[in-house]
Design an enzyme around this catalytic site. Structure first.
Site, PDB file in Angstrom:
ATOM      1  N   GLU A 114       0.845  -1.057  -0.084  1.00  0.00           N
ATOM      2  CA  GLU A 114       0.180  -0.043   0.119  1.00  0.00           C
ATOM      3  C   GLU A 114       0.989   1.263  -0.058  1.00  0.00           C
ATOM      4  O   GLU A 114       2.100   1.119   0.084  1.00  0.00           O
ATOM      5  CB  GLU A 114      -1.081   0.021   1.282  1.00  0.00           C
ATOM      6  CG  GLU A 114      -1.859  -1.002   1.218  1.00  0.00           C
ATOM      7  CD  GLU A 114      -2.858  -1.016   2.528  1.00  0.00           C
ATOM      8  OE1 GLU A 114      -2.704  -0.237   3.333  1.00  0.00           O
ATOM      9  OE2 GLU A 114      -3.613  -2.135   2.616  1.00  0.00           O
ATOM     10  N   PRO A 115       0.424   2.331  -0.248  1.00  0.00           N
ATOM     11  CA  PRO A 115       1.024   3.624  -0.225  1.00  0.00           C
ATOM     12  C   PRO A 115       2.079   3.673   0.938  1.00  0.00           C
ATOM     13  O   PRO A 115       3.043   4.055   0.833  1.00  0.00           O
ATOM     14  CB  PRO A 115       0.128   4.747  -0.427  1.00  0.00           C
ATOM     15  CG  PRO A 115      -1.021   3.997  -1.273  1.00  0.00           C
ATOM     16  CD  PRO A 115      -0.939   2.688  -0.893  1.00  0.00           C
ATOM     17  N   SER A 145       7.611  -2.537   2.936  1.00  0.00           N
ATOM     18  CA  SER A 145       8.331  -3.465   3.804  1.00  0.00           C
ATOM     19  C   SER A 145       7.487  -3.908   5.167  1.00  0.00           C
ATOM     20  O   SER A 145       7.404  -5.061   5.564  1.00  0.00           O
ATOM     21  CB  SER A 145       9.693  -2.929   4.385  1.00  0.00           C
ATOM     22  OG  SER A 145      10.373  -2.652   3.466  1.00  0.00           O
ATOM     23  N   ILE A 201       0.973  -3.200  -7.939  1.00  0.00           N
ATOM     24  CA  ILE A 201       0.432  -4.525  -8.211  1.00  0.00           C
ATOM     25  C   ILE A 201       0.719  -5.098  -9.468  1.00  0.00           C
ATOM     26  O   ILE A 201       0.135  -4.633 -10.183  1.00  0.00           O
ATOM     27  CB  ILE A 201      -1.080  -4.552  -7.760  1.00  0.00           C
ATOM     28  CG1 ILE A 201      -1.371  -4.015  -6.260  1.00  0.00           C
ATOM     29  CG2 ILE A 201      -1.540  -5.755  -7.818  1.00  0.00           C
ATOM     30  CD1 ILE A 201      -0.511  -4.655  -5.166  1.00  0.00           C
ATOM     31  N   HIS A 215      -1.316  -9.550  13.951  1.00  0.00           N
ATOM     32  CA  HIS A 215      -2.535 -10.673  14.197  1.00  0.00           C
ATOM     33  C   HIS A 215      -3.607 -10.193  13.722  1.00  0.00           C
ATOM     34  O   HIS A 215      -4.820 -11.163  14.062  1.00  0.00           O
ATOM     35  CB  HIS A 215      -2.545 -11.010  15.607  1.00  0.00           C
ATOM     36  CG  HIS A 215      -1.005 -11.584  16.098  1.00  0.00           C
ATOM     37  ND1 HIS A 215      -0.514 -12.826  15.802  1.00  0.00           N
ATOM     38  CD2 HIS A 215       0.117 -10.857  16.655  1.00  0.00           C
ATOM     39  CE1 HIS A 215       0.736 -13.012  16.218  1.00  0.00           C
ATOM     40  NE2 HIS A 215       1.096 -11.760  16.790  1.00  0.00           N
ATOM     41  N   GLU A 260       9.166 -16.988  -2.405  1.00  0.00           N
ATOM     42  CA  GLU A 260       9.139 -15.837  -3.252  1.00  0.00           C
ATOM     43  C   GLU A 260      10.284 -15.094  -3.213  1.00  0.00           C
ATOM     44  O   GLU A 260      10.750 -14.941  -4.315  1.00  0.00           O
ATOM     45  CB  GLU A 260       7.910 -15.034  -2.739  1.00  0.00           C
ATOM     46  CG  GLU A 260       7.642 -13.859  -3.720  1.00  0.00           C
ATOM     47  CD  GLU A 260       6.514 -13.125  -2.993  1.00  0.00           C
ATOM     48  OE1 GLU A 260       5.275 -13.418  -2.337  1.00  0.00           O
ATOM     49  OE2 GLU A 260       6.993 -11.838  -3.237  1.00  0.00           O
ATOM     50  N   ARG A 261      10.891 -14.724  -1.948  1.00  0.00           N
ATOM     51  CA  ARG A 261      12.148 -13.963  -1.990  1.00  0.00           C
ATOM     52  C   ARG A 261      13.453 -14.722  -2.620  1.00  0.00           C
ATOM     53  O   ARG A 261      14.365 -14.240  -3.100  1.00  0.00           O
ATOM     54  CB  ARG A 261      12.322 -13.373  -0.538  1.00  0.00           C
ATOM     55  CG  ARG A 261      11.168 -12.509  -0.172  1.00  0.00           C
ATOM     56  CD  ARG A 261      10.814 -11.331  -1.043  1.00  0.00           C
ATOM     57  NE  ARG A 261      10.397 -10.188  -0.339  1.00  0.00           N
ATOM     58  CZ  ARG A 261       9.071  -9.605  -0.815  1.00  0.00           C
ATOM     59  NH1 ARG A 261       8.739 -10.092  -2.277  1.00  0.00           N
ATOM     60  NH2 ARG A 261       8.851  -8.538  -0.099  1.00  0.00           N
ATOM     61  N   ARG A 289      37.002  -4.615 -26.981  1.00  0.00           N
ATOM     62  CA  ARG A 289      37.132  -3.115 -27.191  1.00  0.00           C
ATOM     63  C   ARG A 289      38.451  -2.716 -26.891  1.00  0.00           C
ATOM     64  O   ARG A 289      39.182  -3.030 -25.835  1.00  0.00           O
ATOM     65  CB  ARG A 289      36.173  -2.441 -26.089  1.00  0.00           C
ATOM     66  CG  ARG A 289      36.546  -0.958 -26.069  1.00  0.00           C
ATOM     67  CD  ARG A 289      35.737  -0.294 -27.336  1.00  0.00           C
ATOM     68  NE  ARG A 289      36.074   1.205 -27.202  1.00  0.00           N
ATOM     69  CZ  ARG A 289      35.603   2.017 -28.326  1.00  0.00           C
ATOM     70  NH1 ARG A 289      35.292   1.246 -29.442  1.00  0.00           N
ATOM     71  NH2 ARG A 289      35.927   3.233 -28.091  1.00  0.00           N
TER      72      ARG A 289
HETATM   73  C1  LIG Z   1       8.388  -3.701 -10.041  1.00  0.00           C
HETATM   74  C2  LIG Z   1       7.281  -3.920  -8.654  1.00  0.00           C
HETATM   75  C3  LIG Z   1       6.545  -4.788  -8.690  1.00  0.00           C
HETATM   76  C4  LIG Z   1       5.835  -5.072  -7.412  1.00  0.00           C
HETATM   77  N1  LIG Z   1       4.761  -6.193  -7.516  1.00  0.00           N
HETATM   78  C5  LIG Z   1       4.063  -6.309  -6.323  1.00  0.00           C
HETATM   79  C6  LIG Z   1       2.792  -6.962  -6.375  1.00  0.00           C
HETATM   80  O1  LIG Z   1       2.826  -7.598  -7.109  1.00  0.00           O
HETATM   81  N2  LIG Z   1       2.270  -6.933  -5.102  1.00  0.00           N
HETATM   82  C7  LIG Z   1       2.668  -6.484  -3.930  1.00  0.00           C
HETATM   83  O2  LIG Z   1       1.836  -6.578  -3.053  1.00  0.00           O
HETATM   84  N3  LIG Z   1       3.540  -5.539  -3.908  1.00  0.00           N
HETATM   85  C8  LIG Z   1       4.434  -5.433  -5.035  1.00  0.00           C
HETATM   86  N4  LIG Z   1       5.672  -4.568  -5.009  1.00  0.00           N
HETATM   87  C9  LIG Z   1       6.016  -3.926  -4.004  1.00  0.00           C
HETATM   88  C10 LIG Z   1       7.043  -4.614  -3.168  1.00  0.00           C
HETATM   89  O3  LIG Z   1       7.035  -5.401  -2.666  1.00  0.00           O
HETATM   90  C11 LIG Z   1       7.656  -3.170  -2.250  1.00  0.00           C
HETATM   91  O4  LIG Z   1       8.115  -1.994  -3.156  1.00  0.00           O
HETATM   92  C12 LIG Z   1       8.459  -3.526  -1.322  1.00  0.00           C
HETATM   93  O5  LIG Z   1       7.545  -4.375  -0.293  1.00  0.00           O
HETATM   94  C13 LIG Z   1       9.114  -2.496  -0.400  1.00  0.00           C
HETATM   95  O6  LIG Z   1       8.020  -1.577  -0.077  1.00  0.00           O
HETATM   96  P1  LIG Z   1       8.420   0.149  -0.266  1.00  0.00           P
HETATM   97  O7  LIG Z   1       8.439   0.238  -1.876  1.00  0.00           O
HETATM   98  O8  LIG Z   1       7.090   0.740   0.409  1.00  0.00           O
HETATM   99  O9  LIG Z   1       9.501   0.475   0.464  1.00  0.00           O
HETATM  100  P2  LIG Z   1       9.580   1.029   2.056  1.00  0.00           P
HETATM  101  O10 LIG Z   1       9.143  -0.111   2.756  1.00  0.00           O
HETATM  102  O11 LIG Z   1       9.136   2.306   2.227  1.00  0.00           O
HETATM  103  O12 LIG Z   1      11.290   0.870   1.942  1.00  0.00           O
HETATM  104  C14 LIG Z   1      12.093   1.920   1.692  1.00  0.00           C
HETATM  105  C15 LIG Z   1      13.718   1.580   1.796  1.00  0.00           C
HETATM  106  O13 LIG Z   1      13.966   1.365   3.286  1.00  0.00           O
HETATM  107  C16 LIG Z   1      14.480   0.116   3.831  1.00  0.00           C
HETATM  108  N5  LIG Z   1      13.628  -0.487   4.792  1.00  0.00           N
HETATM  109  C17 LIG Z   1      12.334  -0.479   5.184  1.00  0.00           C
HETATM  110  N6  LIG Z   1      12.371  -1.063   6.525  1.00  0.00           N
HETATM  111  C18 LIG Z   1      13.402  -0.916   7.200  1.00  0.00           C
HETATM  112  C19 LIG Z   1      14.116  -1.203   8.210  1.00  0.00           C
HETATM  113  N7  LIG Z   1      13.165  -1.700   9.348  1.00  0.00           N
HETATM  114  N8  LIG Z   1      15.463  -1.408   8.368  1.00  0.00           N
HETATM  115  C20 LIG Z   1      16.047  -0.826   7.411  1.00  0.00           C
HETATM  116  N9  LIG Z   1      15.887  -0.602   6.353  1.00  0.00           N
HETATM  117  C21 LIG Z   1      14.550  -0.586   5.889  1.00  0.00           C
HETATM  118  C22 LIG Z   1      13.729  -1.062   2.548  1.00  0.00           C
HETATM  119  O14 LIG Z   1      14.854  -1.938   2.358  1.00  0.00           O
HETATM  120  C23 LIG Z   1      14.121   0.180   1.268  1.00  0.00           C
HETATM  121  O15 LIG Z   1      15.331   0.221   0.712  1.00  0.00           O
HETATM  122  C24 LIG Z   1       6.252  -4.249  -6.308  1.00  0.00           C
HETATM  123  C25 LIG Z   1       7.291  -3.355  -6.234  1.00  0.00           C
HETATM  124  C26 LIG Z   1       8.013  -3.058  -7.554  1.00  0.00           C
HETATM  125  C27 LIG Z   1       8.783  -2.195  -7.611  1.00  0.00           C
END
Ligand SMILES: Cc1cc2nc3c(=O)[nH]c(=O)nc-3n(C[C@H](O)[C@H](O)[C@H](O)COP(=O)(O)OP(=O)(O)OC[C@H]3O[C@@H](n4cnc5c(N)ncnc54)[C@H](O)[C@@H]3O)c2cc1C
Length: 242
Positions: free
Chosen positions: A48-49, A53, A78, A100, A163-164, A189
């Site tokens: 979500e926006p 993570s 998504i 939970h 997945e990861r 090159r």
């Molecule tokens: C091309 C693409 C496809 C995607 N497809 C899907 C999908 O199909 N379904 C879906 O649900 N999501 C999807 N995602 C979302 C993806 O899972 C999220 O982008 C990811 O979970 C990270 O969330 P965020 O972008 O909000 O980053 P944030 O959570 O805001 O994190 C930003 C940065 O902070 C770091 N960070 C976060 N928490 C911590 C912490 N506690 N300690 C230290 N560092 C931290 C992260 O590693 C990252 O570098 C997709 C994303 C992309 C780019």
């Protein structure tokens, strides 16, 4: 190429394994079987926006109303979002309970109140669509709940294990491919009478990159070994596929 892999892996390894593991016979027949046949496109709706993570921080809520759930909220990033037939959707069924209070619902994309608010423009992976979705009083029957209510976070974390790992092995493969192409370029090159790969400063860089790719691959394979050994002994399997 990476975009095609992304679109297919979301279908085969991210949005559907949880249905195979937990689905009722009706859920498997309605969602999993057509997805595996290539007749339905699946998406996984978690991010979500304000919650990427931090999965437990999702705000999309599903409230019980008789035999239905009513969903309100939004999802972003998504994959397959603009063209999917259904979404394996993580929602909050108990907003006060953090990790939970999450549950998984199967939501057909044509349900009233569900739509694409934006198709996202990315710098790469153009063959894979990525969308922002809205849920405005989206009503789904209770029989679309996957597994137990409020257990969604645990199911998702279990799914993340493989997945990861898929993400890490494909990142290693991309790294290896990029390195091979760069080495080939370095051999071809010629600059100031020699291929650039013969320059010591570049050789150091190649060796550093090759070491990182090799170490990443070894660590990924070790994790794959660990998960496959554990899975064959203890992973819960669907009552319908056992
Ligand atoms: C091309 C693409 C496809 C995607 N497809 C899907 C999908 O199909 N379904 C879906 O649900 N999501 C999807 N995602 C979302 C993806 O899972 C999220 O982008 C990811 O979970 C990270 O969330 P965020 O972008 O909000 O980053 P944030 O959570 O805001 O994190 C930003 C940065 O902070 C770091 N960070 C976060 N928490 C911590 C912490 N506690 N300690 C230290 N560092 C931290 C992260 O590693 C990252 O570098 C997709 C994303 C992309 C780019």
């Amino acid at each position: 190429m990476a975009g095609v892999v992304m679109a297919l892996l979301v279908q085969s390894d991210m949005a559907t394994p949880v249905i195979a593991d937990l689905g009722t016979k009706e859920q498997i027949d309605e969602f999993l079987v057509p997805a595996m046949r290539g007749e339905k496109v699946a998406a996984l709706g978690v991010s979500e926006p304000a919650a990427g993570s931090d999965v437990a921080g999702i705000k999309t809520v599903a409230k019980r109303d008789g035999d239905d759930y009513i969903i309100n909220g939004s999802k972003t990033f998504i994959t397959n979002g603009t063209q999917c037939d259904f979404i394996t959707l993580l929602v909050k069924t108990n907003p006060e309970a953090g990790a939970h209070g999450c549950s998984f619902l199967l939501v057909p994309a044509k349900t009233k109140g569900l739509g694409v608010s934006k198709k996202l423009v990315k710098i790469g992976n153009h063959s894979s669509d990525t969308a922002e979705l809205y849920f405005d009083d989206v009503r789904v029957p209770r029989r679309y709940l996957l597994g137990e209510e409020n257990m969604g976070f645990m199911y998702l974390m279990q799914n993340f294990q493989s997945e990861r790992l898929i993400a890490s092995t494909s990142a290693c493969a991309s790294g290896k491919y990029a390195l091979e192409r760069t080495i080939a370029f370095g051999k071809d090159r010629i600059v100031m009478g020699k291929p650039i790969i013969k320059r010591e400063v570049w050789q150091h860089k190649f060796v550093d990159h090759a070491t990182m790719v090799e170490a990443g691959q070894a660590l990924s394979y070790k994790a794959v070994d660990a998960i496959t050994t554990r899975r064959t002994s203890s992973r819960p399997r669907s009552r319908w596929t056992r």
